[in-house]
Design a protein around this motif. Sequence first.
Motif, short mmCIF file in Angstrom:
data_model
loop_
_atom_site.label_atom_id
_atom_site.label_comp_id
_atom_site.label_asym_id
_atom_site.label_seq_id
_atom_site.Cartn_x
_atom_site.Cartn_y
_atom_site.Cartn_z
N GLY A 239 -1.64 5.55 5.87
CA GLY A 239 -1.62 4.43 4.96
C GLY A 239 -2.81 4.45 4.03
N ASP A 240 -2.53 4.37 2.75
CA ASP A 240 -3.57 4.32 1.74
C ASP A 240 -4.38 3.03 1.88
OD1 ASP A 240 -3.50 5.63 -1.60
OD2 ASP A 240 -5.02 4.27 -0.81
N ARG A 241 -5.66 3.10 1.61
CA ARG A 241 -6.51 1.92 1.71
C ARG A 241 -6.43 1.01 0.48
NH1 ARG A 241 -10.48 5.60 0.06
NH2 ARG A 241 -10.86 6.22 2.22
N PHE A 242 -5.91 1.54 -0.62
CA PHE A 242 -6.02 0.86 -1.90
C PHE A 242 -4.78 0.03 -2.19
CE2 PHE A 242 -6.49 0.30 -6.45
CZ PHE A 242 -7.86 0.19 -6.60
N TYR A 243 -4.99 -1.25 -2.38
CA TYR A 243 -3.92 -2.19 -2.67
C TYR A 243 -3.15 -1.78 -3.93
CZ TYR A 243 -1.75 -6.77 -3.62
OH TYR A 243 -0.88 -7.80 -3.88
N ASP B 242 -8.34 9.32 0.93
CA ASP B 242 -7.86 8.08 0.36
C ASP B 242 -7.05 7.25 1.34
OD1 ASP B 242 -9.02 8.37 -2.14
OD2 ASP B 242 -7.26 9.32 -3.02
N TYR B 243 -6.74 7.83 2.47
CA TYR B 243 -5.94 7.16 3.48
C TYR B 243 -6.81 6.76 4.65
CZ TYR B 243 -1.92 8.96 0.90
OH TYR B 243 -0.99 9.25 -0.09
N ASP B 244 -6.82 5.48 4.95
CA ASP B 244 -7.67 4.96 6.02
C ASP B 244 -6.99 4.88 7.37
OD1 ASP B 244 -9.95 2.47 4.53
OD2 ASP B 244 -10.00 4.66 4.61
N TYR C 172 0.83 -1.20 0.00
CA TYR C 172 0.00 0.00 0.00
C TYR C 172 0.86 1.25 0.00
CZ TYR C 172 -3.54 -3.37 1.34
OH TYR C 172 -4.39 -4.44 1.36
N PRO C 173 0.45 2.26 -0.74
CA PRO C 173 1.16 3.54 -0.65
C PRO C 173 1.08 4.11 0.76
CG PRO C 173 -0.30 3.49 -2.56
CD PRO C 173 -0.66 2.31 -1.70
N MET C 174 2.05 4.93 1.09
CA MET C 174 2.07 5.62 2.36
C MET C 174 2.29 7.10 2.11
SD MET C 174 1.70 3.27 4.74
CE MET C 174 2.28 4.03 6.25
N GLY C 175 1.80 7.90 3.03
CA GLY C 175 1.94 9.34 2.88
C GLY C 175 2.22 10.04 4.18
N TRP C 176 2.68 11.27 4.05
CA TRP C 176 2.83 12.18 5.17
C TRP C 176 1.97 13.41 4.91
CZ3 TRP C 176 5.33 11.32 9.71
CH2 TRP C 176 6.26 10.27 9.75
N PHE C 177 1.26 13.81 5.93
CA PHE C 177 0.47 15.03 5.92
C PHE C 177 0.87 15.86 7.12
CE2 PHE C 177 -1.85 12.02 3.45
CZ PHE C 177 -2.56 12.75 2.50
N ARG C 178 0.51 17.12 7.08
CA ARG C 178 0.77 17.98 8.23
C ARG C 178 -0.40 18.92 8.44
NH1 ARG C 178 5.80 21.52 5.66
NH2 ARG C 178 4.55 22.73 4.14
N GLN C 179 -0.53 19.36 9.68
CA GLN C 179 -1.61 20.26 10.04
C GLN C 179 -1.06 21.35 10.94
OE1 GLN C 179 -4.97 18.61 12.22
NE2 GLN C 179 -6.33 20.01 11.14
N ILE D 66 4.60 7.94 -1.08
CA ILE D 66 5.51 6.97 -1.68
C ILE D 66 4.71 5.75 -2.09
CG2 ILE D 66 6.09 5.96 0.57
CD1 ILE D 66 8.99 5.63 -0.54
N SER D 67 5.08 5.20 -3.23
CA SER D 67 4.37 4.04 -3.75
C SER D 67 4.59 2.82 -2.87
CB SER D 67 4.81 3.75 -5.18
OG SER D 67 6.19 3.41 -5.23
N TRP D 68 3.78 1.81 -3.10
CA TRP D 68 3.83 0.60 -2.28
C TRP D 68 5.20 -0.06 -2.29
CZ3 TRP D 68 4.91 -4.14 -4.54
CH2 TRP D 68 4.87 -4.17 -5.94
N ASN D 69 5.90 0.04 -3.41
CA ASN D 69 7.21 -0.60 -3.53
C ASN D 69 8.36 0.37 -3.32
OD1 ASN D 69 7.04 0.86 -5.89
ND2 ASN D 69 6.98 -0.93 -7.24
#
Length: 127
Positions: free
Chosen positions: A98-102, A113-115, A32-39, A51-54
């Motif tokens: 973490g993105d929900r989409f395989y 898109d991130y669960d 699964y793709p992963m991301g960083w967000f900020r607030q 970043i992509s799953w791989n």
Amino acid sequence: QVQLVESGGGLVQAGGSLRLSCVASGRTFSNYPMGWFRQAPGKEHEFVAAISWNGISTYYTYSVKGRFTISRDNAKNTVYLQMNSLKPEDTAVYYCAGDRFYRRDYQSVTPSDYDYWGQGTQVTVSS
């Protein structure tokens, strides 16, 4: 239960560096793709990097491009955000997600898109 735990935040002077880590448990995110967000205070969640799953493909918001680097170690179920040349406007709570989409074939900038989300780690950059 699924947990993402960020660490590595802190207080730094402008121009300094921090390395954030996000360790996942309860679920393997290697597909699964992963991301960083900020607030920042009073602001919506802002996409920072993904970043992509791989780990082959990355994507950054324009304001951090060239300064931040996202990476992952799937063997450790961990994603990182290396932040260099920090600016006061980088001050925020940083969340990994973490993105929900395989094996999604792109790196989403959309929070919905991130669960899976971590608790956040505070990054404060002083002038």
